[in-house]
Design an enzyme around this catalytic site. Sequence first.
Site, short mmCIF file in Angstrom:
data_model
loop_
_atom_site.label_atom_id
_atom_site.label_comp_id
_atom_site.label_asym_id
_atom_site.label_seq_id
_atom_site.Cartn_x
_atom_site.Cartn_y
_atom_site.Cartn_z
N CYS A 24 0.87 -1.17 0.00
CA CYS A 24 0.00 0.00 0.00
C CYS A 24 0.91 1.22 0.00
CB CYS A 24 -1.01 -0.04 1.15
SG CYS A 24 -0.34 0.10 2.81
N HIS B 194 13.00 -16.46 11.93
CA HIS B 194 12.68 -16.54 13.36
C HIS B 194 11.18 -16.53 13.65
CE1 HIS B 194 16.80 -14.94 15.02
NE2 HIS B 194 16.96 -15.79 14.01
N GLY C 27 -1.13 0.25 6.66
CA GLY C 27 -2.53 -0.17 6.69
C GLY C 27 -2.69 -1.63 6.30
C1 RB5 Z 1 -4.07 5.19 0.53
O1 RB5 Z 1 -4.11 6.55 0.29
C2 RB5 Z 1 -3.17 4.90 1.71
O2 RB5 Z 1 -3.79 5.35 2.87
C3 RB5 Z 1 -2.86 3.43 1.80
O3 RB5 Z 1 -2.27 3.02 0.62
C4 RB5 Z 1 -1.88 3.03 2.88
O4 RB5 Z 1 -0.75 3.86 2.88
C5 RB5 Z 1 -2.42 2.88 4.22
O5 RB5 Z 1 -1.67 2.56 5.16
#
Ligand code: RB5
Length: 151
Positions: A65, A98, A70
Site C-alpha cells: 500500500c 525466526h 494499513g
Molecule cells: C491510501 O491513500 C493509503 O492510505 C494506503 O495506501 C496506505 O498507505 C495505508 O496505510
Amino acid sequence: MIIALGVDHGGFSLKKTVSAAIEADNHEVLDLGTFDETPVDYPDYAKSVAEALLNGQAQRGILICGSGVGACVAANKIVGIRACLCHDTYSAHQGVEHDDMNVLCLGARIIGPALAVELVKSFLAAHFSGSERHKRRLKKVAALEKTPSHD
Ligand code: RB5
C-alpha cells in the site's frame, strides 16, 4: 512457491516491479489486484491475500500500500497471518527465519523499486529455522490469537 500479491492504489506503482522480481526468482505470482490507480480500500486486498494463504492457493503473500502500514495492520487481524512491514533486508529474511512471517508488506510511497526488489528476494529466499526456541515463541504468538478480545 506461489506468491499471492495484493496492492491498493497507493501500492500500484510498485506492483509490476515486485511481480517481475517474484518471477525472476522462479516463483509464481497469484495476482489479486488492484489493477489500476483507482482508489480502493487496502483491507480488501489484505483479506484476499490472507485467504489465498489460508486456503492453500499460495504459500506466501506480499501486500503493498502507500506506507505498508494499513495493509500490515489489516492482514494481522486474520488468524494465521504473520505480516510485517519490512523496509530493510535483514528484517525481510529474519522475519521468516525466526518469526515465520508469511506476508511481506511494503510501502510504495516510502521505498523505491531497487530496494523493493532486494526486499522481495530476501523474503522469498528465507526459510523458517524450525528451532525449538522459535517454535516455542510462535506457539505463544498463536495463543495470543485465542485471547477473548479476538472472539
Ligand atoms: C491510501 O491513500 C493509503 O492510505 C494506503 O495506501 C496506505 O498507505 C495505508 O496505510
